[in-house]
Write a protein that holds these residues in place. Structure first.
Motif, PDB file in Angstrom:
ATOM      1  N   CYS A 290       0.842  -1.197   0.000  1.00 38.23           N
ATOM      2  CA  CYS A 290       0.000   0.000   0.000  1.00 38.23           C
ATOM      3  C   CYS A 290       0.875   1.244   0.000  1.00 38.23           C
ATOM      4  O   CYS A 290       2.106   1.174  -0.033  1.00 38.23           O
ATOM      5  N   GLY A 291       0.238   2.395   0.047  1.00 34.29           N
ATOM      6  CA  GLY A 291       0.955   3.661   0.119  1.00 34.29           C
ATOM      7  C   GLY A 291      -0.017   4.812   0.302  1.00 34.29           C
ATOM      8  O   GLY A 291      -1.208   4.694   0.000  1.00 34.29           O
ATOM      9  N   PHE A 292       0.503   5.911   0.812  1.00 35.91           N
ATOM     10  CA  PHE A 292      -0.312   7.096   1.080  1.00 35.91           C
ATOM     11  C   PHE A 292       0.456   8.328   0.649  1.00 35.91           C
ATOM     12  O   PHE A 292       1.666   8.440   0.885  1.00 35.91           O
ATOM     13  N   GLY A 293      -0.247   9.273   0.000  1.00 36.29           N
ATOM     14  CA  GLY A 293       0.436  10.489  -0.411  1.00 36.29           C
ATOM     15  C   GLY A 293      -0.522  11.546  -0.920  1.00 36.29           C
ATOM     16  O   GLY A 293      -1.752  11.369  -0.933  1.00 36.29           O
TER      17      GLY A 293
ATOM     18  N   ILE B 224      -4.946   6.994  -0.905  1.00 36.16           N
ATOM     19  CA  ILE B 224      -4.341   5.781  -0.403  1.00 36.16           C
ATOM     20  C   ILE B 224      -4.426   4.717  -1.481  1.00 36.16           C
ATOM     21  O   ILE B 224      -5.457   4.572  -2.151  1.00 36.16           O
ATOM     22  N   PHE B 225      -3.320   4.026  -1.681  1.00 41.32           N
ATOM     23  CA  PHE B 225      -3.179   2.995  -2.706  1.00 41.32           C
ATOM     24  C   PHE B 225      -3.090   1.646  -1.996  1.00 41.32           C
ATOM     25  O   PHE B 225      -2.390   1.521  -0.981  1.00 41.32           O
ATOM     26  N   ALA B 226      -3.782   0.640  -2.490  1.00 42.75           N
ATOM     27  CA  ALA B 226      -3.729  -0.665  -1.842  1.00 42.75           C
ATOM     28  C   ALA B 226      -3.944  -1.781  -2.853  1.00 42.75           C
ATOM     29  O   ALA B 226      -4.835  -1.699  -3.706  1.00 42.75           O
ATOM     30  N   THR B 227      -3.102  -2.788  -2.767  1.00 38.91           N
ATOM     31  CA  THR B 227      -3.338  -4.026  -3.486  1.00 38.91           C
ATOM     32  C   THR B 227      -3.904  -5.028  -2.493  1.00 38.91           C
ATOM     33  O   THR B 227      -3.291  -5.313  -1.464  1.00 38.91           O
TER      34      THR B 227
ATOM     35  N   ALA C 176       6.513  -8.231   0.532  1.00 35.71           N
ATOM     36  CA  ALA C 176       6.122  -8.071   1.932  1.00 35.71           C
ATOM     37  C   ALA C 176       7.089  -7.180   2.688  1.00 35.71           C
ATOM     38  O   ALA C 176       6.696  -6.418   3.572  1.00 35.71           O
ATOM     39  N   VAL C 177       8.360  -7.245   2.319  1.00 37.89           N
ATOM     40  CA  VAL C 177       9.362  -6.451   3.016  1.00 37.89           C
ATOM     41  C   VAL C 177       9.151  -4.965   2.738  1.00 37.89           C
ATOM     42  O   VAL C 177       9.303  -4.122   3.622  1.00 37.89           O
ATOM     43  N   ASN C 178       8.828  -4.622   1.517  1.00 37.39           N
ATOM     44  CA  ASN C 178       8.723  -3.214   1.120  1.00 37.39           C
ATOM     45  C   ASN C 178       7.290  -2.839   0.783  1.00 37.39           C
ATOM     46  O   ASN C 178       7.023  -2.162  -0.202  1.00 37.39           O
ATOM     47  N   ARG C 179       6.351  -3.268   1.580  1.00 36.83           N
ATOM     48  CA  ARG C 179       4.968  -3.115   1.133  1.00 36.83           C
ATOM     49  C   ARG C 179       4.397  -1.726   1.323  1.00 36.83           C
ATOM     50  O   ARG C 179       3.379  -1.396   0.734  1.00 36.83           O
ATOM     51  N   GLU C 180       4.987  -0.878   2.145  1.00 35.16           N
ATOM     52  CA  GLU C 180       4.496   0.504   2.238  1.00 35.16           C
ATOM     53  C   GLU C 180       5.282   1.378   1.274  1.00 35.16           C
ATOM     54  O   GLU C 180       6.507   1.497   1.377  1.00 35.16           O
ATOM     55  N   GLY C 181       4.580   1.977   0.336  1.00 38.49           N
ATOM     56  CA  GLY C 181       5.245   2.845  -0.616  1.00 38.49           C
ATOM     57  C   GLY C 181       5.764   4.112   0.050  1.00 38.49           C
ATOM     58  O   GLY C 181       5.092   4.709   0.883  1.00 38.49           O
ATOM     59  N   GLU C 182       6.963   4.528  -0.335  1.00 38.35           N
ATOM     60  CA  GLU C 182       7.547   5.765   0.193  1.00 38.35           C
ATOM     61  C   GLU C 182       7.071   6.934  -0.664  1.00 38.35           C
ATOM     62  O   GLU C 182       7.255   6.949  -1.892  1.00 38.35           O
TER      63      GLU C 182
END
Length: 444
Positions: free
Chosen positions: A177-180, A190-193, A238-244
């Motif tokens: 996912c990610g938020f921006g 918010i972005f989510a798979t 899974a390790v990098n699942r939150e977008g920067e």
């Protein structure tokens, strides 16, 4: 006009003479134009303004208005950083009565940097459920309820103003996912798979939610995973699942490390792209554990990456390399910023845990988060390392940091008055139940 003894003493002490002006009157606030009042209030720090909203209705309306909050945000970021306080938000969890409960802590970055030997006070908010941190942007924290694995909903929270806003629930488990902020539409997304169980196997779909009074989750194009040759259930996701989040005046993106590239999602155009990681000695073998130990961050307004480089492979000891991308999207602009030498508190056998840079001071002190230890300070000039005192927070050697936590554990944010498009809080059940601390945040 005769004066009494007190007036005489005053004149003698100050060398001045009191002058009576019977026609003068105190200027009332109502005499000040809205434009002048705005210019005056724009010069106050965020937390002072949050208190001044209770002075009168006109001030509350002015300070809460989108033009004022945007102007103050721009001023505090570009012209006068003293108007806002840079902070760290972190989350931990523990089981109480067989229920996983969460804690969110807030502490001042400058208090840590200026007085590392003095305990930095923390605001701790505790809840009966666990909320993970997806990211932060313009003073807003985006949290996700991870109490259940068959649905999710996002929560937007401004810790300074108390603003909270919940998205509708969506079925499925969040894989990444990610938020921006989308500068083209002046909105927060918010972005989510999402992974759901289908008739024969798991199915994936990608959704976007734009925070607004009538918004809903909508489906968008899925990530082109075939481009990277990595299945979406691969551990690297899974390790990098939150977008920067990386934002500038011309581009706002979410970024993930996938295999040997940075995958990005343009929040304005809602399209994907990618560019390579720095051309270095990173081992790109997909079975090589340290490759997974890669962390994206933003340092000095540049997208940056930190990865562990083996120094003694058999013992899993790493040097931590930090690179900056001076021109976003230009792979030729990757520049090595620092190498953090092996230190016993920075090394651990779990390849999915990475040393996480958070902030670099003007004096080149790197503030970072170490998942198994807490906050550390690395002086890039002389290589020295310091472990600041954190008061009543559990940031040092806390057992929760050795456990697997699904979302990022720490991020940088700064105080602001922002609420998306002037929205009002719509949550009556989430953060209002948090146990608020007695200690006040340090504004230094």
């Amino acid at each position: 006009m005769p004066t009494d003894d007190n007036d005489a003493e005053t004149k003698a002490a100050t060398g001045t003479e009191l002058v009576s002006c019977p026609t003068a009157r105190t200027r009332q606030l109502s005499d000040v134009s809205d434009e002048i009042m705005m210019e005056i209030l724009l010069r106050f720090p965020v937390r002072t303004l949050a208190s001044l909203r209770s002075v009168c209705t006109s001030w509350r309306n002015l300070i809460s208005s989108p033009p004022f909050t945007c102007n103050h945000l721009r001023r505090s970021c570009l012209l006068d950083p003293t108007l806002t306080t840079l902070r760290i938000a972190y989350c931990t969890w523990a089981y109480r009565n067989d229920v996983r409960c969460g804690t969110i802590g807030l502490l001042s970055v400058h208090s840590i940097l200026d007085n590392p030997s003095e305990p930095t006070q923390v605001d701790c908010f505790r809840e009966q459920r666990y909320y993970g941190i997806i990211g932060s942007c313009n003073g807003l924290l985006c949290l996700v309820d991870e109490h259940a694995f068959k649905y999710m909903h996002a929560i937007l929270w401004n810790p300074c103003t108390g603003f909270t806003f919940e998205s509708p629930e969506i079925s499925g488990e969040v894989r990444f996912c990610g938020f921006g902020y989308d500068h083209l539409s002046d909105s927060y997304k918010i972005f989510a798979t999402i992974r759901t169980e289908g008739p024969s196997d798991f199915e994936f779909s990608t959704r976007i939610y734009t925070f607004g009074p009538t918004s809903s989750w909508r489906k968008i194009d899925d990530i082109p995973v075939a481009l990277f040759g990595v299945p979406i259930d691969n551990p690297s996701w899974a390790v990098n699942r939150e977008g920067e989040f990386f934002g500038s005046s011309i581009l706002c993106t979410l970024n993930w490390c996938v295999n040997h590239v940075v995958l990005y999602f343009d929040l304005g155009k809602e399209t994907y792209g990618h560019f390579p990681l720095p051309d270095s000695d990173i081992n790109l073998d997909r079975h090589y554990f340290p490759r997974l130990c890669t962390h994206l961050c933003v340092l000095r307004n540049c997208l940056s990456v930190c990865y562990g480089d083996k120094s003694t492979y058999g013992c899993f000891l790493y040097d931590w390399n930090v690179w900056q991308m001076k021109e976003y999207g230009d792979a030729q602009s990757w520049t090595k910023l620092a190498v953090i030498p092996v230190y016993e508190n920075f090394t651990y056998s779990d390849p999915c845990r990475c040393f996480q840079p958070l902030y670099i001071s003007e004096s080149d002190v790197l503030l970072a988060f170490c998942p198994f230890f807490g906050i550390v300070l690395c002086n890039l000039n002389d290589g020295s390392v310091d472990f600041p005192e954190i008061d009543n927070s559990g940031m040092g050697n806390h057992p929760a940091f050795s456990q697997c936590v699904g979302y990022r554990m720490a991020c940088i944010y700064h105080d602001s008055l922002v609420s998306p498009n002037g929205l009002r809080s719509n949550s009556s059940k989430m953060l209002l139940r948090f146990i608020k601390p007695k200690l006040k945040l340090i504004d230094s």
